[in-house]
Design a protein around this motif. Structure first.
Motif, PDB file in Angstrom:
ATOM      1  N   ARG A  96      33.595  41.812   5.090  1.00 51.26           N
ATOM      2  CA  ARG A  96      34.300  41.238   5.647  1.00 51.26           C
ATOM      3  C   ARG A  96      33.847  39.533   5.891  1.00 51.26           C
ATOM      4  NH1 ARG A  96      33.987  39.948  11.510  1.00 51.26           N
ATOM      5  NH2 ARG A  96      35.695  40.122  12.475  1.00 51.26           N
ATOM      6  N   GLY A  97      32.256  39.716   5.855  1.00 44.54           N
ATOM      7  CA  GLY A  97      31.307  38.259   5.820  1.00 44.54           C
ATOM      8  C   GLY A  97      31.811  37.490   5.257  1.00 44.54           C
ATOM      9  N   HIS A  98      31.829  37.995   3.587  1.00 47.24           N
ATOM     10  CA  HIS A  98      32.445  37.069   2.390  1.00 47.24           C
ATOM     11  C   HIS A  98      33.347  36.405   2.990  1.00 47.24           C
ATOM     12  CE1 HIS A  98      32.459  36.432  -1.772  1.00 47.24           C
ATOM     13  NE2 HIS A  98      34.031  37.165  -1.872  1.00 47.24           N
ATOM     14  N   LEU A  99      34.585  37.489   3.804  1.00 48.47           N
ATOM     15  CA  LEU A  99      36.196  36.894   3.566  1.00 48.47           C
ATOM     16  C   LEU A  99      35.950  35.402   4.230  1.00 48.47           C
ATOM     17  CD1 LEU A  99      38.792  37.166   2.959  1.00 48.47           C
ATOM     18  CD2 LEU A  99      39.545  38.769   4.835  1.00 48.47           C
ATOM     19  N   PHE A 100      35.530  35.858   5.691  1.00 53.74           N
ATOM     20  CA  PHE A 100      35.264  34.932   7.022  1.00 53.74           C
ATOM     21  C   PHE A 100      34.605  33.316   6.030  1.00 53.74           C
ATOM     22  CE2 PHE A 100      37.147  37.637   9.145  1.00 53.74           C
ATOM     23  CZ  PHE A 100      37.286  37.041  10.669  1.00 53.74           C
ATOM     24  N   TYR A 101      33.408  33.928   4.672  1.00 54.12           N
ATOM     25  CA  TYR A 101      33.023  32.941   4.467  1.00 54.12           C
ATOM     26  C   TYR A 101      33.456  31.566   3.719  1.00 54.12           C
ATOM     27  CZ  TYR A 101      27.763  33.125   5.594  1.00 54.12           C
ATOM     28  OH  TYR A 101      26.433  32.910   6.878  1.00 54.12           O
ATOM     29  N   LEU A 102      34.232  31.754   3.245  1.00 53.87           N
ATOM     30  CA  LEU A 102      35.556  31.804   2.135  1.00 53.87           C
ATOM     31  C   LEU A 102      36.464  31.063   3.070  1.00 53.87           C
ATOM     32  CD1 LEU A 102      36.160  35.021  -0.592  1.00 53.87           C
ATOM     33  CD2 LEU A 102      34.547  32.737  -0.845  1.00 53.87           C
ATOM     34  N   ALA A 103      37.106  31.485   4.300  1.00 56.50           N
ATOM     35  CA  ALA A 103      38.370  30.310   4.710  1.00 56.50           C
ATOM     36  C   ALA A 103      37.011  29.662   5.531  1.00 56.50           C
ATOM     37  CB  ALA A 103      38.694  31.920   5.903  1.00 56.50           C
ATOM     38  N   ARG A 104      36.269  29.436   5.639  1.00 58.07           N
ATOM     39  CA  ARG A 104      35.778  28.987   6.256  1.00 58.07           C
ATOM     40  C   ARG A 104      34.026  28.215   6.145  1.00 58.07           C
ATOM     41  NH1 ARG A 104      37.952  31.597   9.638  1.00 58.07           N
ATOM     42  NH2 ARG A 104      39.082  30.850  10.822  1.00 58.07           N
ATOM     43  N   PRO A 105      34.216  27.822   4.660  1.00 54.56           N
ATOM     44  CA  PRO A 105      32.918  27.824   3.794  1.00 54.56           C
ATOM     45  C   PRO A 105      32.196  25.767   4.243  1.00 54.56           C
ATOM     46  CG  PRO A 105      34.563  26.454   2.558  1.00 54.56           C
ATOM     47  CD  PRO A 105      35.483  27.459   3.500  1.00 54.56           C
ATOM     48  N   GLU A 106      31.163  25.887   3.207  1.00 56.54           N
ATOM     49  CA  GLU A 106      30.043  24.707   4.014  1.00 56.54           C
ATOM     50  C   GLU A 106      30.286  23.686   2.906  1.00 56.54           C
ATOM     51  OE1 GLU A 106      26.456  26.532   3.814  1.00 56.54           O
ATOM     52  OE2 GLU A 106      26.023  27.360   5.128  1.00 56.54           O
ATOM     53  N   PRO A 107      30.680  22.574   3.470  1.00 57.67           N
ATOM     54  CA  PRO A 107      31.093  21.172   2.049  1.00 57.67           C
ATOM     55  C   PRO A 107      30.117  21.744   0.984  1.00 57.67           C
ATOM     56  CG  PRO A 107      30.730  20.547   4.876  1.00 57.67           C
ATOM     57  CD  PRO A 107      30.153  21.940   4.627  1.00 57.67           C
ATOM     58  N   ALA A 108      30.218  21.428   0.347  1.00 54.57           N
ATOM     59  CA  ALA A 108      29.338  21.170  -1.259  1.00 54.57           C
ATOM     60  C   ALA A 108      29.107  20.796  -1.663  1.00 54.57           C
ATOM     61  CB  ALA A 108      31.085  20.810  -2.288  1.00 54.57           C
ATOM     62  N   ARG A 109      27.830  21.336  -1.665  1.00 51.09           N
ATOM     63  CA  ARG A 109      26.428  20.540  -1.994  1.00 51.09           C
ATOM     64  C   ARG A 109      26.053  19.355  -2.342  1.00 51.09           C
ATOM     65  NH1 ARG A 109      22.247  23.194  -4.686  1.00 51.09           N
ATOM     66  NH2 ARG A 109      22.864  24.865  -4.829  1.00 51.09           N
ATOM     67  N   ALA A 110      25.917  18.455  -2.626  1.00 56.00           N
ATOM     68  CA  ALA A 110      25.344  17.553  -3.947  1.00 56.00           C
ATOM     69  C   ALA A 110      24.649  18.488  -4.959  1.00 56.00           C
ATOM     70  CB  ALA A 110      24.686  15.885  -3.417  1.00 56.00           C
ATOM     71  N   ALA A 111      24.119  18.201  -6.134  1.00 54.22           N
ATOM     72  CA  ALA A 111      24.074  18.614  -6.736  1.00 54.22           C
ATOM     73  C   ALA A 111      22.026  18.873  -7.072  1.00 54.22           C
ATOM     74  CB  ALA A 111      23.814  17.744  -9.120  1.00 54.22           C
ATOM     75  N   ALA A 112      21.290  20.330  -7.136  1.00 49.89           N
ATOM     76  CA  ALA A 112      20.029  20.393  -7.006  1.00 49.89           C
ATOM     77  C   ALA A 112      19.532  20.132  -8.317  1.00 49.89           C
ATOM     78  CB  ALA A 112      20.244  21.555  -5.866  1.00 49.89           C
ATOM     79  N   ARG A 113      19.014  18.879  -8.174  1.00 51.52           N
ATOM     80  CA  ARG A 113      17.986  18.841  -9.026  1.00 51.52           C
ATOM     81  C   ARG A 113      16.787  19.008  -8.920  1.00 51.52           C
ATOM     82  NH1 ARG A 113      20.446  12.618 -11.550  1.00 51.52           N
ATOM     83  NH2 ARG A 113      22.740  13.037 -11.748  1.00 51.52           N
ATOM     84  N   GLN A 114      15.881  19.738  -9.975  1.00 49.20           N
ATOM     85  CA  GLN A 114      14.258  20.390  -9.545  1.00 49.20           C
ATOM     86  C   GLN A 114      14.736  21.127  -8.874  1.00 49.20           C
ATOM     87  OE1 GLN A 114      12.945  17.354 -11.464  1.00 49.20           O
ATOM     88  NE2 GLN A 114      12.554  17.481 -13.858  1.00 49.20           N
ATOM     89  N   GLU A 115      15.070  21.840  -8.141  1.00 50.00           N
ATOM     90  CA  GLU A 115      14.771  22.307  -6.443  1.00 50.00           C
ATOM     91  C   GLU A 115      13.925  23.114  -6.385  1.00 50.00           C
ATOM     92  OE1 GLU A 115      16.577  25.214  -3.603  1.00 50.00           O
ATOM     93  OE2 GLU A 115      17.838  24.982  -5.146  1.00 50.00           O
ATOM     94  N   ARG A 116      12.625  23.066  -5.787  1.00 47.37           N
ATOM     95  CA  ARG A 116      11.715  23.663  -6.074  1.00 47.37           C
ATOM     96  C   ARG A 116      11.721  25.124  -4.192  1.00 47.37           C
ATOM     97  NH1 ARG A 116       7.389  19.377  -7.380  1.00 47.37           N
ATOM     98  NH2 ARG A 116       7.833  18.754  -9.078  1.00 47.37           N
ATOM     99  N   ALA A 117      10.373  25.532  -4.813  1.00 49.74           N
ATOM    100  CA  ALA A 117       9.789  26.459  -4.394  1.00 49.74           C
ATOM    101  C   ALA A 117       9.464  25.819  -2.226  1.00 49.74           C
ATOM    102  CB  ALA A 117       9.475  27.770  -4.014  1.00 49.74           C
ATOM    103  N   GLU A 118      10.425  26.084  -0.953  1.00 51.37           N
ATOM    104  CA  GLU A 118      10.189  25.155   0.027  1.00 51.37           C
ATOM    105  C   GLU A 118       8.314  25.677   0.403  1.00 51.37           C
ATOM    106  OE1 GLU A 118      11.507  26.564   4.114  1.00 51.37           O
ATOM    107  OE2 GLU A 118      13.120  26.846   2.704  1.00 51.37           O
ATOM    108  N   PRO A 119       7.440  25.075   0.232  1.00 54.71           N
ATOM    109  CA  PRO A 119       6.105  24.792   1.192  1.00 54.71           C
ATOM    110  C   PRO A 119       6.838  26.622   1.853  1.00 54.71           C
ATOM    111  CG  PRO A 119       6.396  23.125   1.827  1.00 54.71           C
ATOM    112  CD  PRO A 119       7.534  23.167   1.143  1.00 54.71           C
ATOM    113  N   ALA A 120       6.905  26.473   2.658  1.00 55.11           N
ATOM    114  CA  ALA A 120       6.907  28.420   3.670  1.00 55.11           C
ATOM    115  C   ALA A 120       6.691  29.323   2.759  1.00 55.11           C
ATOM    116  CB  ALA A 120       7.738  27.742   4.641  1.00 55.11           C
ATOM    117  N   VAL A 121       8.175  29.152   1.903  1.00 51.88           N
ATOM    118  CA  VAL A 121       8.295  30.087   0.777  1.00 51.88           C
ATOM    119  C   VAL A 121       7.093  30.405  -0.065  1.00 51.88           C
ATOM    120  CG1 VAL A 121       9.918  30.807  -0.329  1.00 51.88           C
ATOM    121  CG2 VAL A 121      10.677  29.541   1.502  1.00 51.88           C
TER     122      VAL A 121
END
Length: 243
Positions: A39-64
């Motif tokens: 159900r959560g998946h269906l609602f996400y599909l209906a109201r998705p976030e804007p497409a993000r810009a291409a992530a280049r060389q994404e790194r683990a964030e410091p806290a993680v």
């Protein structure tokens, strides 16, 4: 032939502008008898976030990354697209050396279907295939229209018959916890384990970042009901990282 409700959900996953109302979504969920994740998946599909810009060389964030460093069990960090961003030595010994994998291919979904050595580490690869596709679909639902997600799915649809069959099932599950059975040859004080020990079954859990990166850290522990032998085999995997 798919029902009208199933067709509507397919349109949503393709990013088509159907703009269903909340009442329509609730009706679809009832007709399809969706569970909470679906159900959560269906609602996400209906109201998705804007497409993000291409992530280049994404790194683990410091806290993680700091949480990963503190782990004394196999652990790795991955992005919403399931790109592997960081890992520890125990994860390398449990699975594969991700450092030897091209960054472009260092992706849990792609490796599950296309990386022979990674696939060989799982005692029940068919189960893993279904789990990772369902989890990826849950993650991808908030990135409808993202070209990076679309390109990954398109490539696997073209190159993997197994992926095509599972993707068509439209299963969705949040990646939270479970068990996995591994084929391992752990190195301990007495050398490599003798054959015939059987798969090593471990519990896995995920910790999700609450920042916009939505990165996740997955780690593996011995089962509560696993007994001392599982503890010993896991300790052998982790031994080189202790002290």
């Amino acid at each position: 032939m798919p029902s009208a409700s199933e067709s509507r959900r397919s349109w949503l996953e393709q990013g088509r502008d159907v703009n269903p109302s909340r009442e329509t979504l609730e009706a679809i969920a009832r007709v399809l008898k969706l569970d909470d994740d679906e159900r959560g998946h269906l609602f996400y599909l209906a109201r998705p976030e804007p497409a993000r810009a291409a992530a280049r060389q994404e790194r683990a964030e410091p806290a993680v990354a700091r949480a990963l460093e503190a782990m004394r069990v196999p652990a790795l960090v991955f992005s919403p697209r399931f790109d592997v961003l960081a890992w520890n030595g125990a994860a390398r010994r449990l699975l594969v050396d991700f450092g030897d994998v091209s960054p472009r291919r260092r992706n849990l979904l792609w490796m599950t279907f296309r990386h022979a050595a990674y696939r060989a580490r799982y005692a029940e690869i068919g189960v893993i295939e279904r789990e990772v596709v369902a989890a990826f679909r849950f993650s991808a639902s908030s990135h409808v229209g993202d070209p990076e997600f679309d390109a990954l799915v398109a490539e696997l649809l073209e190159t993997s018959e197994a992926f095509r069959a599972i993707w068509a099932r439209h299963e969705v599950r949040a990646k939270v916890s479970g068990t996995k059975a591994f084929r391992v040859e752990a190195e301990g004080a007495g050398g490599r384990d003798a054959g015939g020990a059987g798969p090593l079954v471990l519990e896995w859990h995920t910790l999700a970042s609450t920042t916009s990166s939505r990165q996740q850290l997955v780690y593996y522990t011995a089962r509560a009901a696993g007994g001392p032998e599982d503890e010993r085999r896991l300790a052998a995997l982790c031994g080189a990282d202790s002290g």
